[in-house]
Design an enzyme around this catalytic site. Structure first.
Site, PDB file in Angstrom:
ATOM      1  N   ALA A  60       7.505   3.182  87.914  1.00 57.23           N
ATOM      2  CA  ALA A  60       6.272   3.468  88.662  1.00 57.23           C
ATOM      3  C   ALA A  60       5.499   2.190  88.946  1.00 57.23           C
ATOM      4  O   ALA A  60       5.583   1.208  88.208  1.00 57.23           O
ATOM      5  CB  ALA A  60       5.395   4.420  87.857  1.00 57.23           C
ATOM      6  N   THR A  84       1.567   5.150  90.465  1.00 54.99           N
ATOM      7  CA  THR A  84       0.650   6.200  90.076  1.00 54.99           C
ATOM      8  C   THR A  84      -0.255   6.585  91.247  1.00 54.99           C
ATOM      9  O   THR A  84      -0.872   5.723  91.884  1.00 54.99           O
ATOM     10  CB  THR A  84      -0.216   5.744  88.868  1.00 54.99           C
ATOM     11  OG1 THR A  84       0.642   5.514  87.769  1.00 54.99           O
ATOM     12  CG2 THR A  84      -1.261   6.759  88.501  1.00 54.99           C
ATOM     13  N   ASN A 109      -0.483  -7.895  85.361  1.00 55.28           N
ATOM     14  CA  ASN A 109      -1.180  -7.219  86.466  1.00 55.28           C
ATOM     15  C   ASN A 109      -2.374  -6.444  85.951  1.00 55.28           C
ATOM     16  O   ASN A 109      -2.379  -5.934  84.843  1.00 55.28           O
ATOM     17  CB  ASN A 109      -0.216  -6.316  87.250  1.00 55.28           C
ATOM     18  CG  ASN A 109      -0.206  -4.894  86.718  1.00 55.28           C
ATOM     19  OD1 ASN A 109      -1.070  -4.072  87.062  1.00 55.28           O
ATOM     20  ND2 ASN A 109       0.751  -4.594  85.832  1.00 55.28           N
ATOM     21  N   GLY A 112      -5.102  -1.670  88.716  1.00 53.00           N
ATOM     22  CA  GLY A 112      -6.149  -0.654  88.584  1.00 53.00           C
ATOM     23  C   GLY A 112      -5.924   0.566  89.476  1.00 53.00           C
ATOM     24  O   GLY A 112      -6.870   1.109  90.051  1.00 53.00           O
ATOM     25  N   PHE A 113      -4.662   1.021  89.548  1.00 48.76           N
ATOM     26  CA  PHE A 113      -4.334   2.243  90.320  1.00 48.76           C
ATOM     27  C   PHE A 113      -4.847   2.174  91.757  1.00 48.76           C
ATOM     28  O   PHE A 113      -5.443   3.135  92.271  1.00 48.76           O
ATOM     29  CB  PHE A 113      -4.887   3.511  89.657  1.00 48.76           C
ATOM     30  CG  PHE A 113      -4.245   3.905  88.352  1.00 48.76           C
ATOM     31  CD1 PHE A 113      -3.052   3.331  87.925  1.00 48.76           C
ATOM     32  CD2 PHE A 113      -4.820   4.888  87.551  1.00 48.76           C
ATOM     33  CE1 PHE A 113      -2.463   3.713  86.719  1.00 48.76           C
ATOM     34  CE2 PHE A 113      -4.245   5.275  86.350  1.00 48.76           C
ATOM     35  CZ  PHE A 113      -3.066   4.689  85.935  1.00 48.76           C
ATOM     36  N   ASN A 175      -5.282  -0.768  82.685  1.00 47.78           N
ATOM     37  CA  ASN A 175      -6.208  -1.263  83.708  1.00 47.78           C
ATOM     38  C   ASN A 175      -7.198  -0.239  84.233  1.00 47.78           C
ATOM     39  O   ASN A 175      -7.898  -0.486  85.208  1.00 47.78           O
ATOM     40  CB  ASN A 175      -5.417  -1.854  84.872  1.00 47.78           C
ATOM     41  CG  ASN A 175      -4.513  -2.964  84.390  1.00 47.78           C
ATOM     42  OD1 ASN A 175      -4.937  -3.824  83.627  1.00 47.78           O
ATOM     43  ND2 ASN A 175      -3.246  -2.938  84.803  1.00 47.78           N
ATOM     44  N   THR A 176      -7.233   0.946  83.622  1.00 48.86           N
ATOM     45  CA  THR A 176      -8.266   1.935  83.947  1.00 48.86           C
ATOM     46  C   THR A 176      -9.031   2.169  82.666  1.00 48.86           C
ATOM     47  O   THR A 176      -8.423   2.504  81.636  1.00 48.86           O
ATOM     48  CB  THR A 176      -7.627   3.246  84.469  1.00 48.86           C
ATOM     49  OG1 THR A 176      -6.996   2.971  85.713  1.00 48.86           O
ATOM     50  CG2 THR A 176      -8.657   4.345  84.672  1.00 48.86           C
ATOM     51  N   LYS A 215       4.135   9.005  79.879  1.00 45.64           N
ATOM     52  CA  LYS A 215       4.409   7.560  79.818  1.00 45.64           C
ATOM     53  C   LYS A 215       3.470   6.894  78.824  1.00 45.64           C
ATOM     54  O   LYS A 215       2.249   7.028  78.927  1.00 45.64           O
ATOM     55  CB  LYS A 215       4.272   6.931  81.202  1.00 45.64           C
ATOM     56  CG  LYS A 215       4.683   5.462  81.201  1.00 45.64           C
ATOM     57  CD  LYS A 215       4.980   4.974  82.586  1.00 45.64           C
ATOM     58  CE  LYS A 215       5.326   3.497  82.594  1.00 45.64           C
ATOM     59  NZ  LYS A 215       5.602   3.019  83.940  1.00 45.64           N
ATOM     60  N   ASN A 244       4.945   1.394  79.192  1.00 43.47           N
ATOM     61  CA  ASN A 244       4.122   0.736  80.196  1.00 43.47           C
ATOM     62  C   ASN A 244       3.964  -0.750  79.814  1.00 43.47           C
ATOM     63  O   ASN A 244       4.666  -1.230  78.923  1.00 43.47           O
ATOM     64  CB  ASN A 244       2.753   1.433  80.248  1.00 43.47           C
ATOM     65  CG  ASN A 244       2.183   1.456  81.650  1.00 43.47           C
ATOM     66  OD1 ASN A 244       2.131   0.418  82.312  1.00 43.47           O
ATOM     67  ND2 ASN A 244       1.746   2.610  82.107  1.00 43.47           N
ATOM     68  N   THR A 245       3.056  -1.456  80.466  1.00 40.22           N
ATOM     69  CA  THR A 245       2.823  -2.878  80.176  1.00 40.22           C
ATOM     70  C   THR A 245       2.051  -3.037  78.859  1.00 40.22           C
ATOM     71  O   THR A 245       1.501  -2.067  78.339  1.00 40.22           O
ATOM     72  CB  THR A 245       2.009  -3.524  81.311  1.00 40.22           C
ATOM     73  OG1 THR A 245       0.789  -2.791  81.473  1.00 40.22           O
ATOM     74  CG2 THR A 245       2.780  -3.497  82.615  1.00 40.22           C
TER      75      THR A 245
HETATM   76  C1  LIG Z   1       2.394  -4.821  89.384  1.00 43.37           C
HETATM   77  C2  LIG Z   1       2.702  -3.660  88.492  1.00 43.37           C
HETATM   78  C3  LIG Z   1       2.134  -2.423  88.769  1.00 43.37           C
HETATM   79  C4  LIG Z   1       2.399  -1.324  87.943  1.00 43.37           C
HETATM   80  N1  LIG Z   1       1.850  -0.121  88.246  1.00 43.37           N
HETATM   81  C5  LIG Z   1       2.143   0.957  87.472  1.00 43.37           C
HETATM   82  C6  LIG Z   1       1.629   2.229  87.799  1.00 43.37           C
HETATM   83  O1  LIG Z   1       0.925   2.422  88.793  1.00 43.37           O
HETATM   84  N2  LIG Z   1       1.931   3.273  86.971  1.00 43.37           N
HETATM   85  C7  LIG Z   1       2.731   3.130  85.865  1.00 43.37           C
HETATM   86  O2  LIG Z   1       2.990   4.110  85.165  1.00 43.37           O
HETATM   87  N3  LIG Z   1       3.259   1.926  85.550  1.00 43.37           N
HETATM   88  C8  LIG Z   1       2.979   0.846  86.322  1.00 43.37           C
HETATM   89  N4  LIG Z   1       3.513  -0.371  86.007  1.00 43.37           N
HETATM   90  C9  LIG Z   1       4.344  -0.507  84.779  1.00 43.37           C
HETATM   91  C10 LIG Z   1       5.844  -0.457  85.074  1.00 43.37           C
HETATM   92  O3  LIG Z   1       6.210   0.786  85.627  1.00 43.37           O
HETATM   93  C11 LIG Z   1       6.655  -0.694  83.768  1.00 43.37           C
HETATM   94  O4  LIG Z   1       6.396   0.367  82.887  1.00 43.37           O
HETATM   95  C12 LIG Z   1       6.291  -2.003  83.081  1.00 43.37           C
HETATM   96  O5  LIG Z   1       6.069  -3.034  84.019  1.00 43.37           O
HETATM   97  C13 LIG Z   1       7.387  -2.458  82.107  1.00 43.37           C
HETATM   98  O6  LIG Z   1       8.622  -2.631  82.758  1.00 43.37           O
HETATM   99  P1  LIG Z   1       9.154  -4.049  83.298  1.00 43.37           P
HETATM  100  O7  LIG Z   1       9.046  -5.028  82.161  1.00 43.37           O
HETATM  101  O8  LIG Z   1      10.556  -3.787  83.749  1.00 43.37           O
HETATM  102  O9  LIG Z   1       8.261  -4.425  84.411  1.00 43.37           O
HETATM  103  C14 LIG Z   1       3.259  -1.491  86.810  1.00 43.37           C
HETATM  104  C15 LIG Z   1       3.826  -2.730  86.544  1.00 43.37           C
HETATM  105  C16 LIG Z   1       3.562  -3.816  87.363  1.00 43.37           C
HETATM  106  C17 LIG Z   1       4.203  -5.157  87.047  1.00 43.37           C
END
Ligand SMILES: Cc1cc2nc3c(=O)[nH]c(=O)nc-3n(C[C@H](O)[C@H](O)[C@H](O)COP(=O)(O)O)c2cc1C
Length: 346
Positions: A60, A84, A109, A112-113, A175-176, A215, A244-245
């Protein structure tokens, strides 16, 4: 190969601008039928009651408005998770809000949705011809008080239900404001109880039960993992997406941008994410499917997630550093693992 040439040019641009440009370009060849991507045959996976053509999905946040699903599907993914999405459109945080840390193969990042809202999101999907497995990741608007968060999730679930293969309840974006508090016992209990009941009603109405996934963050202690796993089991949540991050900064200390506010992703969170995944595997004992995400930059890393208990994996930051070839590499590695695993169990 092409990505190796394009990457220095993209990395010379602001990170968010480069992302927008790449998605725009990805749509263009589709119109002319020119995009040629190495496709790897995958091993199908059954999870959450769904059939996935292979184990490798898009995470996502990559396509928040579901505006590029046809182009992204051509990269060979077994499933796409979009969003999201929130009920109403919102701009997200001020730019710059996405930063590369190339020496660590990481991103920070604080988007912030930012998204166009659920109605525009559904209009985009209406125009897409993709009919593969589609996860829709839902969240709350920034200006909805946290006590009313469940109203936003419920509104999104209602609107996206008919179009989703599964719906992800995102309670783990850093971020929210206060969003992660929804992972705490009392609040999570109330949120999942409401969404599970609503899912039952929607399932009746639509004649199709759409799986729900939760998640989670990689920054949970063992007690929190146990509490979340108990709530997942109690409410019949079908899957957990870990993770997530991260708010941690291990592995990026001293690098440019390391002190930017937001969530860290990519290589430095791999072990932390996999440890969280393994903790959920131990707590859930097969009662919900697991999707492993966080720091996958090679096929080997994807297999690591499967070994820790995941049925499926997702990619985000790895795509920025490795390009679309990473998809085929992960598909092949997961297929090889399922082949050797099934031979070993014979
Ligand atoms: C720029 C950016 C935007 C993201 N936006 C969302 C989001 O809107 N919703 C969500 O559930 N995760 C979001 N994530 C998290 C990713 O889906 C993922 O869970 C996280 O980056 C870890 O995986 P990766 O190390 O492969 O990036 C975002 C990640 C990044 C880098």
């Amino acid at each position: 190969m092409l990505y190796a040439l394009a990457r220095p040019l993209l990395f010379a641009l602001d990170a968010e601008r480069a992302h927008e440009l790449t998605l725009g370009l990805a749509d263009a060849p589709l119109r002319f039928g020119l995009l040629r991507v190495a496709r790897a045959p995958g091993a199908p996976v059954r999870a959450m009651g769904l059939e996935f053509p292979n184990a490798v999905g898009l995470a996502a946040g990559f396509d928040k408005n579901a505006a590029h699903v046809d182009a992204l599907a051509r990269l060979g993914f077994g499933f796409l998770e979009v969003g999201t999405v929130t009920p109403r459109p919102q701009p997200g945080n001020a730019r710059p809000r996405l930063f590369r840390l190339p020496r660590a193969q990481a991103l920070i990042n604080r988007m912030g949705f930012n998204n166009a809202g659920v109605e525009a999101f559904l209009d985009n999907l209406q125009r897409a011809s993709f009919r593969g497995v589609l996860g829709i990741n839902i969240g709350k608007n920034a200006d909805t008080p946290i006590e009313r968060a469940a109203d936003d999730y419920a509104a999104c679930l209602e609107r996206v239900y008919a179009r989703a293969s599964y719906v992800t309840v995102n309670v783990s974006s850093p971020n929210t404001k206060n969003l992660r508090d929804l992972q705490e016992n009392r609040q999570l209990e109330a949120l999942l109880a409401r969404l599970a009941a609503q899912r039952d009603a929607l399932s009746e109405r639509h004649g199709r039960r759409v799986p729900l996934a939760l998640k989670v963050a990689p920054d949970l202690d063992p007690k929190q993992v146990q509490g979340i796993a108990d709530a997942v089991r109690r409410h019949g949540i079908d899957g957990v997406i870990a993770t997530n991050t991260s708010l941690a900064r291990e592995g990026v200390e001293g690098l440019a941008h390391a002190d930017e506010a937001g969530g860290l992703s990519g290589a430095p969170i791999r072990e932390r994410s996999t440890a969280t995944l393994a903790a959920f595997a131990a707590a859930l004992k097969g009662e919900a499917a697991l999707i492993g995400v966080g720091g996958i930059l090679s096929g080997e890393h994807a297999v690591e997630k499967l070994a820790a208990g995941a049925s499926l994996v997702q990619l985000y930051t790895g795509l920025i550093y490795r390009g679309p070839d990473l998809v085929a590499e992960c598909i092949s590695a997961c297929r090889e693992r399922s082949r050797t695993a099934s031979t070993a169990s014979r």
